[in-house]
Motif scaffolding. Structure first.
Motif, PDB file in Angstrom:
ATOM      1  N   SER A 149       0.820  -1.204   0.000  1.00 54.71           N
ATOM      2  CA  SER A 149       0.000   0.000   0.000  1.00 54.71           C
ATOM      3  C   SER A 149       0.861   1.264   0.000  1.00 54.71           C
ATOM      4  CB  SER A 149      -0.896  -0.002   1.236  1.00 54.71           C
ATOM      5  OG  SER A 149      -1.543   1.231   1.376  1.00 54.71           O
ATOM      6  N   LEU A 157       1.293   2.803   3.487  1.00 60.82           N
ATOM      7  CA  LEU A 157       1.961   2.002   4.499  1.00 60.82           C
ATOM      8  C   LEU A 157       2.862   2.877   5.362  1.00 60.82           C
ATOM      9  CD1 LEU A 157       2.452  -0.888   5.528  1.00 60.82           C
ATOM     10  CD2 LEU A 157       4.383  -0.980   3.962  1.00 60.82           C
ATOM     11  N   LYS A 158       2.677   2.777   6.671  1.00 60.20           N
ATOM     12  CA  LYS A 158       3.492   3.545   7.606  1.00 60.20           C
ATOM     13  C   LYS A 158       4.105   2.597   8.612  1.00 60.20           C
ATOM     14  CE  LYS A 158       0.545   7.573   7.281  1.00 60.20           C
ATOM     15  NZ  LYS A 158      -0.376   8.456   7.967  1.00 60.20           N
ATOM     16  N   THR A 159       5.264   2.955   9.100  1.00 61.23           N
ATOM     17  CA  THR A 159       5.895   2.157  10.139  1.00 61.23           C
ATOM     18  C   THR A 159       5.458   2.676  11.496  1.00 61.23           C
ATOM     19  OG1 THR A 159       7.967   1.190  10.890  1.00 61.23           O
ATOM     20  CG2 THR A 159       8.018   3.514  10.293  1.00 61.23           C
ATOM     21  N   THR A 160       5.678   1.877  12.509  1.00 59.26           N
ATOM     22  CA  THR A 160       5.307   2.271  13.859  1.00 59.26           C
ATOM     23  C   THR A 160       6.135   3.478  14.305  1.00 59.26           C
ATOM     24  OG1 THR A 160       4.948   1.436  16.103  1.00 59.26           O
ATOM     25  CG2 THR A 160       6.900   0.659  14.977  1.00 59.26           C
ATOM     26  N   TRP A 212      -2.100  -5.230  19.728  1.00 59.46           N
ATOM     27  CA  TRP A 212      -3.084  -5.622  18.711  1.00 59.46           C
ATOM     28  C   TRP A 212      -4.000  -6.723  19.254  1.00 59.46           C
ATOM     29  CZ3 TRP A 212      -3.063 -10.534  16.258  1.00 59.46           C
ATOM     30  CH2 TRP A 212      -4.102 -10.692  15.340  1.00 59.46           C
ATOM     31  N   LYS A 241      -7.172  -2.842  12.826  1.00 56.55           N
ATOM     32  CA  LYS A 241      -6.251  -2.874  11.684  1.00 56.55           C
ATOM     33  C   LYS A 241      -5.041  -1.951  11.864  1.00 56.55           C
ATOM     34  CE  LYS A 241      -6.236  -2.713   6.661  1.00 56.55           C
ATOM     35  NZ  LYS A 241      -7.067  -2.556   5.465  1.00 56.55           N
ATOM     36  N   PRO A 242      -5.237  -0.711  12.355  1.00 56.22           N
ATOM     37  CA  PRO A 242      -4.058   0.157  12.546  1.00 56.22           C
ATOM     38  C   PRO A 242      -3.043  -0.438  13.533  1.00 56.22           C
ATOM     39  CG  PRO A 242      -6.069   1.462  12.638  1.00 56.22           C
ATOM     40  CD  PRO A 242      -6.481   0.021  12.651  1.00 56.22           C
ATOM     41  N   ARG A 273      -2.583  -3.673  14.124  1.00 49.61           N
ATOM     42  CA  ARG A 273      -1.952  -4.801  13.439  1.00 49.61           C
ATOM     43  C   ARG A 273      -0.865  -4.278  12.513  1.00 49.61           C
ATOM     44  NH1 ARG A 273      -1.188 -10.414  13.539  1.00 49.61           N
ATOM     45  NH2 ARG A 273      -0.789 -11.087  11.433  1.00 49.61           N
ATOM     46  N   GLN A 274      -1.156  -3.179  11.814  1.00 50.88           N
ATOM     47  CA  GLN A 274      -0.174  -2.597  10.903  1.00 50.88           C
ATOM     48  C   GLN A 274       1.079  -2.156  11.650  1.00 50.88           C
ATOM     49  OE1 GLN A 274       0.037  -2.443   7.533  1.00 50.88           O
ATOM     50  NE2 GLN A 274       2.064  -1.660   7.977  1.00 50.88           N
ATOM     51  N   SER A 320       4.708  -3.806  10.930  1.00 51.15           N
ATOM     52  CA  SER A 320       5.715  -2.904  10.377  1.00 51.15           C
ATOM     53  C   SER A 320       7.047  -3.001  11.114  1.00 51.15           C
ATOM     54  CB  SER A 320       5.217  -1.459  10.401  1.00 51.15           C
ATOM     55  OG  SER A 320       5.246  -0.920  11.702  1.00 51.15           O
TER      56      SER A 320
END
Length: 79
Positions: free
Chosen positions: A2, A5-8, A30, A45-46, A48-49, A53
């Motif tokens: 995506s 897509l962002k990292t933590t 999560w 979802k955020p 989990r991302q 990440s």
């Protein structure tokens, strides 16, 4: 992958370059979200991302499998 897509973000609780604890915490955060929302994947979802990440794919796959089998050492939620 995506475009959004962002990292933590940086977490001051984990100042060292070894991010294993940060990964473990993000994954368990999560799981706690899933537990609180009774499995609402969209709501969590955020979180989990953030976990995926920072965590190696092998770790999250292993932990997902362990959770499914009821032997995960972290937060308990069977979904």
């Amino acid at each position: 992958m995506s475009a959004n897509l962002k990292t933590t973000p940086i977490d001051k609780r984990f100042p060292t370059t070894n991010q294993a604890n940060h990964c473990w915490n993000r994954y368990n955060e999560w799981v706690m979200c899933m537990k609180k929302t009774e499995g609402d994947e969209d709501a969590c979802k955020p979180m989990r991302q953030l976990a995926i990440s920072i965590c190696p794919d092998e770790w999250t796959a292993k932990w997902d499998e362990e959770r499914d089998e009821g032997r995960f050492a972290g937060v308990k939620w069977s979904g």
